[in-house]
Design a protein around this motif. Sequence first.
Motif, PDB file in Angstrom:
ATOM      1  N   SER A  47       0.368   8.147   4.233  1.00  0.00           N
ATOM      2  CA  SER A  47       0.818   6.771   4.472  1.00  0.00           C
ATOM      3  C   SER A  47       0.557   6.277   5.895  1.00  0.00           C
ATOM      4  CB  SER A  47       2.322   6.662   4.170  1.00  0.00           C
ATOM      5  OG  SER A  47       3.061   7.585   4.971  1.00  0.00           O
ATOM      6  N   ASN A  48       0.087   7.143   6.794  1.00  0.00           N
ATOM      7  CA  ASN A  48      -0.194   6.719   8.166  1.00  0.00           C
ATOM      8  C   ASN A  48      -1.485   5.897   8.227  1.00  0.00           C
ATOM      9  OD1 ASN A  48       2.052   8.015   9.257  1.00  0.00           O
ATOM     10  ND2 ASN A  48       0.949   9.941   9.518  1.00  0.00           N
ATOM     11  N   CYS A  49      -1.572   5.073   9.269  1.00  0.00           N
ATOM     12  CA  CYS A  49      -2.780   4.260   9.482  1.00  0.00           C
ATOM     13  C   CYS A  49      -3.668   4.860  10.571  1.00  0.00           C
ATOM     14  CB  CYS A  49      -2.401   2.834   9.862  1.00  0.00           C
ATOM     15  SG  CYS A  49      -1.601   1.923   8.532  1.00  0.00           S
ATOM     16  N   PHE A  50      -3.545   6.145  10.769  1.00  0.00           N
ATOM     17  CA  PHE A  50      -4.372   6.831  11.767  1.00  0.00           C
ATOM     18  C   PHE A  50      -4.467   8.302  11.378  1.00  0.00           C
ATOM     19  CE2 PHE A  50       0.034   6.949  13.094  1.00  0.00           C
ATOM     20  CZ  PHE A  50       0.240   8.271  13.400  1.00  0.00           C
ATOM     21  N   TYR A  51      -5.498   8.945  11.926  1.00  0.00           N
ATOM     22  CA  TYR A  51      -5.667  10.376  11.663  1.00  0.00           C
ATOM     23  C   TYR A  51      -6.501  10.979  12.781  1.00  0.00           C
ATOM     24  CZ  TYR A  51      -7.201  14.763   9.569  1.00  0.00           C
ATOM     25  OH  TYR A  51      -7.469  16.087   9.339  1.00  0.00           O
ATOM     26  N   LEU A  52      -6.048  12.138  13.286  1.00  0.00           N
ATOM     27  CA  LEU A  52      -6.798  12.844  14.321  1.00  0.00           C
ATOM     28  C   LEU A  52      -7.754  13.815  13.643  1.00  0.00           C
ATOM     29  CD1 LEU A  52      -7.370  13.478  17.261  1.00  0.00           C
ATOM     30  CD2 LEU A  52      -5.486  15.139  17.219  1.00  0.00           C
ATOM     31  N   ALA A  53      -9.027  13.432  13.608  1.00  0.00           N
ATOM     32  CA  ALA A  53     -10.049  14.286  13.009  1.00  0.00           C
ATOM     33  C   ALA A  53     -10.444  15.357  14.012  1.00  0.00           C
ATOM     34  CB  ALA A  53     -11.261  13.455  12.605  1.00  0.00           C
ATOM     35  N   GLU A  72     -24.087  10.345   1.437  1.00  0.00           N
ATOM     36  CA  GLU A  72     -22.820   9.999   0.784  1.00  0.00           C
ATOM     37  C   GLU A  72     -22.267  11.159  -0.036  1.00  0.00           C
ATOM     38  OE1 GLU A  72     -20.829   6.355  -1.799  1.00  0.00           O
ATOM     39  OE2 GLU A  72     -22.999   6.505  -1.581  1.00  0.00           O
ATOM     40  N   VAL A  73     -23.151  11.991  -0.563  1.00  0.00           N
ATOM     41  CA  VAL A  73     -22.694  13.121  -1.375  1.00  0.00           C
ATOM     42  C   VAL A  73     -21.933  14.136  -0.532  1.00  0.00           C
ATOM     43  CG1 VAL A  73     -24.565  12.850  -3.033  1.00  0.00           C
ATOM     44  CG2 VAL A  73     -24.890  14.354  -1.062  1.00  0.00           C
ATOM     45  N   ASN A  74     -22.041  14.046   0.804  1.00  0.00           N
ATOM     46  CA  ASN A  74     -21.371  15.001   1.688  1.00  0.00           C
ATOM     47  C   ASN A  74     -19.963  14.585   2.083  1.00  0.00           C
ATOM     48  OD1 ASN A  74     -23.715  16.580   1.738  1.00  0.00           O
ATOM     49  ND2 ASN A  74     -24.554  15.473   3.483  1.00  0.00           N
ATOM     50  N   PHE A  75     -19.519  13.404   1.635  1.00  0.00           N
ATOM     51  CA  PHE A  75     -18.177  12.954   1.988  1.00  0.00           C
ATOM     52  C   PHE A  75     -17.132  13.911   1.423  1.00  0.00           C
ATOM     53  CE2 PHE A  75     -19.612   8.535   2.989  1.00  0.00           C
ATOM     54  CZ  PHE A  75     -18.946   8.427   4.201  1.00  0.00           C
ATOM     55  N   LYS A  76     -16.156  14.261   2.270  1.00  0.00           N
ATOM     56  CA  LYS A  76     -15.044  15.118   1.870  1.00  0.00           C
ATOM     57  C   LYS A  76     -13.736  14.497   2.357  1.00  0.00           C
ATOM     58  CE  LYS A  76     -17.455  18.603   0.087  1.00  0.00           C
ATOM     59  NZ  LYS A  76     -18.769  17.938   0.176  1.00  0.00           N
ATOM     60  N   ASP A  77     -12.690  14.645   1.569  1.00  0.00           N
ATOM     61  CA  ASP A  77     -11.379  14.155   1.987  1.00  0.00           C
ATOM     62  C   ASP A  77     -10.933  14.882   3.252  1.00  0.00           C
ATOM     63  OD1 ASP A  77     -11.306  12.519  -0.190  1.00  0.00           O
ATOM     64  OD2 ASP A  77      -9.884  13.708  -1.341  1.00  0.00           O
ATOM     65  N   CYS A  78     -10.419  14.128   4.215  1.00  0.00           N
ATOM     66  CA  CYS A  78      -9.820  14.763   5.391  1.00  0.00           C
ATOM     67  C   CYS A  78      -8.379  14.307   5.600  1.00  0.00           C
ATOM     68  CB  CYS A  78     -10.658  14.510   6.642  1.00  0.00           C
ATOM     69  SG  CYS A  78     -10.979  12.786   7.036  1.00  0.00           S
ATOM     70  N   TYR A  79      -7.976  13.237   4.912  1.00  0.00           N
ATOM     71  CA  TYR A  79      -6.566  12.812   5.018  1.00  0.00           C
ATOM     72  C   TYR A  79      -6.189  11.950   3.817  1.00  0.00           C
ATOM     73  CZ  TYR A  79      -2.375  10.329   6.519  1.00  0.00           C
ATOM     74  OH  TYR A  79      -1.119   9.801   6.570  1.00  0.00           O
ATOM     75  N   THR A  80      -5.011  12.213   3.275  1.00  0.00           N
ATOM     76  CA  THR A  80      -4.393  11.346   2.268  1.00  0.00           C
ATOM     77  C   THR A  80      -2.914  11.240   2.618  1.00  0.00           C
ATOM     78  OG1 THR A  80      -5.961  12.017   0.529  1.00  0.00           O
ATOM     79  CG2 THR A  80      -3.908  10.978  -0.178  1.00  0.00           C
ATOM     80  N   ILE A  89       0.833  -1.198   0.000  1.00  0.00           N
ATOM     81  CA  ILE A  89       0.000   0.000   0.000  1.00  0.00           C
ATOM     82  C   ILE A  89       0.870   1.250   0.000  1.00  0.00           C
ATOM     83  CG2 ILE A  89      -1.726   1.298   1.309  1.00  0.00           C
ATOM     84  CD1 ILE A  89      -2.759  -1.422   2.315  1.00  0.00           C
ATOM     85  N   GLN A  90       0.553   2.166  -0.909  1.00  0.00           N
ATOM     86  CA  GLN A  90       1.298   3.410  -1.036  1.00  0.00           C
ATOM     87  C   GLN A  90       0.625   4.560  -0.290  1.00  0.00           C
ATOM     88  OE1 GLN A  90       4.337   3.384  -2.866  1.00  0.00           O
ATOM     89  NE2 GLN A  90       3.852   1.216  -2.665  1.00  0.00           N
ATOM     90  N   LEU A  91      -0.700   4.643  -0.393  1.00  0.00           N
ATOM     91  CA  LEU A  91      -1.430   5.763   0.199  1.00  0.00           C
ATOM     92  C   LEU A  91      -2.769   5.295   0.767  1.00  0.00           C
ATOM     93  CD1 LEU A  91      -0.978   8.578  -2.494  1.00  0.00           C
ATOM     94  CD2 LEU A  91       0.082   8.519  -0.232  1.00  0.00           C
ATOM     95  N   TYR A  92      -3.223   6.022   1.769  1.00  0.00           N
ATOM     96  CA  TYR A  92      -4.573   5.850   2.294  1.00  0.00           C
ATOM     97  C   TYR A  92      -5.351   7.150   2.061  1.00  0.00           C
ATOM     98  CZ  TYR A  92      -2.519   1.911   4.838  1.00  0.00           C
ATOM     99  OH  TYR A  92      -1.865   0.751   5.169  1.00  0.00           O
ATOM    100  N   ASN A  93      -6.639   7.014   1.870  1.00  0.00           N
ATOM    101  CA  ASN A  93      -7.510   8.172   1.689  1.00  0.00           C
ATOM    102  C   ASN A  93      -8.697   8.034   2.638  1.00  0.00           C
ATOM    103  OD1 ASN A  93      -9.955   9.189  -0.702  1.00  0.00           O
ATOM    104  ND2 ASN A  93      -8.729  10.551   0.549  1.00  0.00           N
ATOM    105  N   LEU A  94      -8.790   8.970   3.589  1.00  0.00           N
ATOM    106  CA  LEU A  94      -9.859   8.954   4.585  1.00  0.00           C
ATOM    107  C   LEU A  94     -10.826  10.087   4.278  1.00  0.00           C
ATOM    108  CD1 LEU A  94     -10.836   7.730   7.375  1.00  0.00           C
ATOM    109  CD2 LEU A  94      -9.617   9.641   8.438  1.00  0.00           C
ATOM    110  N   GLN A  95     -12.121   9.780   4.320  1.00  0.00           N
ATOM    111  CA  GLN A  95     -13.155  10.785   4.085  1.00  0.00           C
ATOM    112  C   GLN A  95     -14.117  10.845   5.267  1.00  0.00           C
ATOM    113  OE1 GLN A  95     -15.096  10.027   0.304  1.00  0.00           O
ATOM    114  NE2 GLN A  95     -13.576  11.229  -0.795  1.00  0.00           N
ATOM    115  N   ARG A  96     -14.726  12.027   5.415  1.00  0.00           N
ATOM    116  CA  ARG A  96     -15.664  12.246   6.521  1.00  0.00           C
ATOM    117  C   ARG A  96     -16.945  12.891   6.003  1.00  0.00           C
ATOM    118  NH1 ARG A  96     -14.045  16.117  11.550  1.00  0.00           N
ATOM    119  NH2 ARG A  96     -14.431  17.800  10.065  1.00  0.00           N
TER     120      ARG A  96
END
Length: 427
Positions: free
Chosen positions: A226-232, A216-224, A197-204
């Motif tokens: 290589s980490n496996c975690f993100y502080l939203a 579902e139409v309200n999903f927006k990128d919040c992180y792209t 895996i090269q990249l992860y893409n997290l949406q909120r």
Amino acid sequence: MNEIITSTLKDANRHLNKLNEQNAILKKAIFEVEESAQNTIREIDAIFDKIKNQINNIIETKRNKLKENTKSIQIKSITPLKQCKKVIENEIVSTEKYILSGQHLLNTTDELYSAEFEEQSKKLGSLPAVPTIEEIPFISFQYDLNDLMVEFETRINNIGNISQIGPIQITQHLERPGGCLIEWSELEVDDNTSFDIQLYNLQRSYGDLTLNPELEVNFKDCYTGSNCFYLAKDMRCNDVYTFRVRCLTENSTIWSAWSRPYVVSTHLKPFMWSSVSTDYKLTNDNTIATKCSTHTAIIYSDSAQFYPNYSIEFTILESSEPSKFQCIGLIDKPIPEEKNIIRQGTFVLSTTGQLFVDGNEKLTQLPKLDKNSKVIFSSELMLPDKLRITVENQNKTVTYDWIVDDPEQPLYFAACMDGQPWKLLVE
């Protein structure tokens, strides 16, 4: 005997409760499979309808272009032919008139008229230039449907795949003040398949997508990354949010299927400054403190909010001349009327970059703080009496162990500034 029956009934009731729990889990699982299948079918229809409409538009555009090109060639080719035809038709009319005059001349002896008729006869040998049949355009349409249809079928057959489940799934979340720490991992499969895996893409998305699929139409990128975690961050207390994650593997340009929707909320209010101090003006729900007096003054957090394994970020929105005694950081407790937070029970960073632990200056120095600087304090619990504190500023990091009375108790955060126009955002 009654005791045996009573004990057996208790066991039976416990067993029944577990069966009901499992039945509820299975009911939810069946609903999720059915709902995801219906959503997938709707998405397939929407995508293929869109493709069909776009292809139809492309075909109609090409059809009209070819027809316009045909009309253009037709007009360009037929115009000189019509002009030539008009000349010949005029010549026919003139020649017919000439023949009639000749027939009339046979019945008269007018010599002057005969001389004029003879003079006009010299024009009879002149004919307009008319193209041969080989020179006349023969408009046609060339096409090769065989190769086109093979390529078209291949491309259509390569559109999309159906995934039983996304390869990456959100595994847990940890509530944080005004946010959540979202964690995900690669799904374990029976055939030991692994992905580079090269990249992860997290949406909120705001709201519960499992109850309201239209969100579902309200999903927006919040992180792209290589980490496996993100502080939203920027999550309102008790409001519901839905997250999903996908991945991009090596040598691929297509993102994987999304994980199943993961619904979270936080019950912890955001980090915020205390409104007690009159030397600071608070805005943005008390997350921004602006120094409004000219003398040294300390502002504390609203309460002890910083627990072990938390991270807090200070952003300098406006700055003034830095000094060694102007600091931001963590403290064990506020002390009324104090003018300096470089003391026992504090872990602070000065605006000139010096680090002080329990009032003692450390050798390591970080960059000075100015406008747009971001300083992050992170903690890790090190029992029985230590916190491991990491401070990051401008991609430079330093870590020290801090001995405290009770490392499991929350800390305050604070700032000490001696002039205007310092403006601090805490997140």
